[in-house]
Design a protein around this motif. Sequence first.
Motif, mmCIF file in Angstrom:
data_model
loop_
_atom_site.group_PDB
_atom_site.id
_atom_site.type_symbol
_atom_site.label_atom_id
_atom_site.label_comp_id
_atom_site.label_asym_id
_atom_site.label_seq_id
_atom_site.Cartn_x
_atom_site.Cartn_y
_atom_site.Cartn_z
ATOM 1 N N THR A 1 0.804 -1.215 0.000
ATOM 2 C CA THR A 1 0.000 0.000 0.000
ATOM 3 C C THR A 1 0.839 1.269 0.000
ATOM 4 N N GLY A 2 1.920 1.285 0.741
ATOM 5 C CA GLY A 2 2.745 2.485 0.856
ATOM 6 C C GLY A 2 2.177 3.553 1.764
ATOM 7 N N ILE A 3 0.951 3.354 2.257
ATOM 8 C CA ILE A 3 0.286 4.413 3.033
ATOM 9 C C ILE A 3 0.928 4.633 4.404
ATOM 10 N N PRO A 4 1.276 3.577 5.173
ATOM 11 C CA PRO A 4 1.892 3.834 6.481
ATOM 12 C C PRO A 4 3.178 4.646 6.394
ATOM 13 N N GLU A 5 3.945 4.445 5.321
ATOM 14 C CA GLU A 5 5.165 5.235 5.149
ATOM 15 C C GLU A 5 4.829 6.717 5.032
ATOM 16 N N ALA A 6 3.740 7.001 4.343
ATOM 17 C CA ALA A 6 3.326 8.397 4.197
ATOM 18 C C ALA A 6 2.906 8.983 5.538
ATOM 19 N N VAL A 7 2.186 8.187 6.346
ATOM 20 C CA VAL A 7 1.729 8.667 7.646
ATOM 21 C C VAL A 7 2.925 8.970 8.543
ATOM 22 N N ARG A 8 3.904 8.072 8.551
ATOM 23 C CA ARG A 8 5.040 8.240 9.461
ATOM 24 C C ARG A 8 5.964 9.371 9.047
ATOM 25 N N THR A 9 6.142 9.554 7.751
ATOM 26 C CA THR A 9 7.106 10.550 7.278
ATOM 27 C C THR A 9 6.487 11.912 7.045
ATOM 28 N N GLY A 10 5.140 11.961 6.994
ATOM 29 C CA GLY A 10 4.486 13.231 6.708
ATOM 30 C C GLY A 10 4.448 13.576 5.235
ATOM 31 N N VAL A 11 4.960 12.680 4.384
ATOM 32 C CA VAL A 11 4.890 12.901 2.943
ATOM 33 C C VAL A 11 3.444 12.715 2.496
ATOM 34 N N PRO A 12 2.938 13.544 1.607
ATOM 35 C CA PRO A 12 1.559 13.356 1.131
ATOM 36 C C PRO A 12 1.344 11.943 0.621
ATOM 37 N N GLU A 13 0.192 11.366 0.993
ATOM 38 C CA GLU A 13 -0.070 9.980 0.639
ATOM 39 C C GLU A 13 0.020 9.741 -0.860
ATOM 40 N N ALA A 14 -0.440 10.687 -1.637
ATOM 41 C CA ALA A 14 -0.426 10.511 -3.092
ATOM 42 C C ALA A 14 1.000 10.409 -3.627
ATOM 43 N N GLU A 15 1.983 10.984 -2.893
ATOM 44 C CA GLU A 15 3.367 10.912 -3.336
ATOM 45 C C GLU A 15 4.078 9.676 -2.808
ATOM 46 N N ALA A 16 3.757 9.264 -1.565
ATOM 47 C CA ALA A 16 4.498 8.169 -0.941
ATOM 48 C C ALA A 16 3.971 6.798 -1.327
ATOM 49 N N SER A 17 2.669 6.685 -1.552
ATOM 50 C CA SER A 17 2.092 5.376 -1.832
ATOM 51 C C SER A 17 2.103 5.105 -3.327
ATOM 52 N N PRO A 18 2.268 3.830 -3.699
ATOM 53 C CA PRO A 18 2.300 3.475 -5.122
ATOM 54 C C PRO A 18 0.908 3.401 -5.725
ATOM 55 N N GLY A 19 0.186 4.498 -5.695
ATOM 56 C CA GLY A 19 -1.134 4.533 -6.311
ATOM 57 C C GLY A 19 -2.278 4.264 -5.384
#
Length: 357
Positions: free
Chosen positions: A154-172
């Motif tokens: 999903t890539g979503i937890p990485e976005a949550v932890r790093t503060g990077v926008p989900e659309a950028e951190a997750s693979p779609g």
Amino acid sequence: MHDAIPLPTGVETSDGGGSAALAVRRAADRFTRFVDTVTAGTVEAPLPGGGRTSARFDVLSAVAEDDLCAARLAEGHLDAVAILAELDGDPVAPGQYWGVWAAEPPGSGLTATRGPDGWVLNGLKQYCSGAHSCTHALVTATAEDGRRLFAVRTGIPEAVRTGVPEAEASPGCTPVSGTWRAIGMAGSDSPGIRFTDVPATPVGGVEAYLRRPGFHHGGVGVAACWYGGARAVARVLFTRAEQRADPFTDAHAGAVDLRLYTAGTVLRRAAEEIDLDPLDKAGAAGLRALRVRALVAEACSEVLDHVGRATGAGPLCHDERHARAVTDLGVYVRQHHAERDLAALGGLVARGPEEGR
């Protein structure tokens, strides 16, 4: 080990999202720590049908008694582990937290297409529990040859932890704002997720997810979570009965004990039957799951009723833990589809499995 999960930014409810975000973080922290203990071997969660299914159900019930939302996520992860083992998928690795996103409500869903670089998924998947904490998921999608199950990162937890926008951190994979405005089971974090060209690995063949015996074994595991939730709701009643003798309180406590004893006994019996026939050669798994889920759901409803009548509004207004347990159980147990599931059970008992073919 998994670090504490920051407050997700995409969680919304009618109260503006604050309490929901806290509920999501609480459940996610308990979920990931539970998975870490299972991975480390500190807690055992045996696969269904391996001879210790009762221990599996006991673990799920215990997590549910502590936090029903965390149990919803834990059940999904353990179900994913079992599915991957049953359908010869790659095993779950340490540091991975899985969900099973297989809801198929009316409306648009996921489509799967196979291109030169492999399968990709597109569309909207509804009710993705653990959306902000699951690193991976098994998802159902419709391909040209039928409905299939796929594994995705999903890539979503990485976005949550790093503060990077989900659309950028997750693979779609992007949670859709406003699709989980829940009160009951808010902590299960179950919004819709938009998939855009998400790389996916097929797990099993067409309809393999539904046709495997473990599909019904997993359904009994959900009932074990409901049972744990009912025990949590009953706690305030038994505490009151311990503190003072009152015939009406005692009568409600006796009624609740009877329901919990019955539900626990049925779950243990189901575990024994699953261990005796894990591949469902007798064709009884579907009937068993319908019976167990119906009985445990009925027990949960009666526990909610007796506890409410015995204790009144006080605990619901002043005991946050109890109020949350009552609200969460009332929502979670609705995964039993009431008369629709009872009709399926009645038809199966009266006319056999051929009717559904």
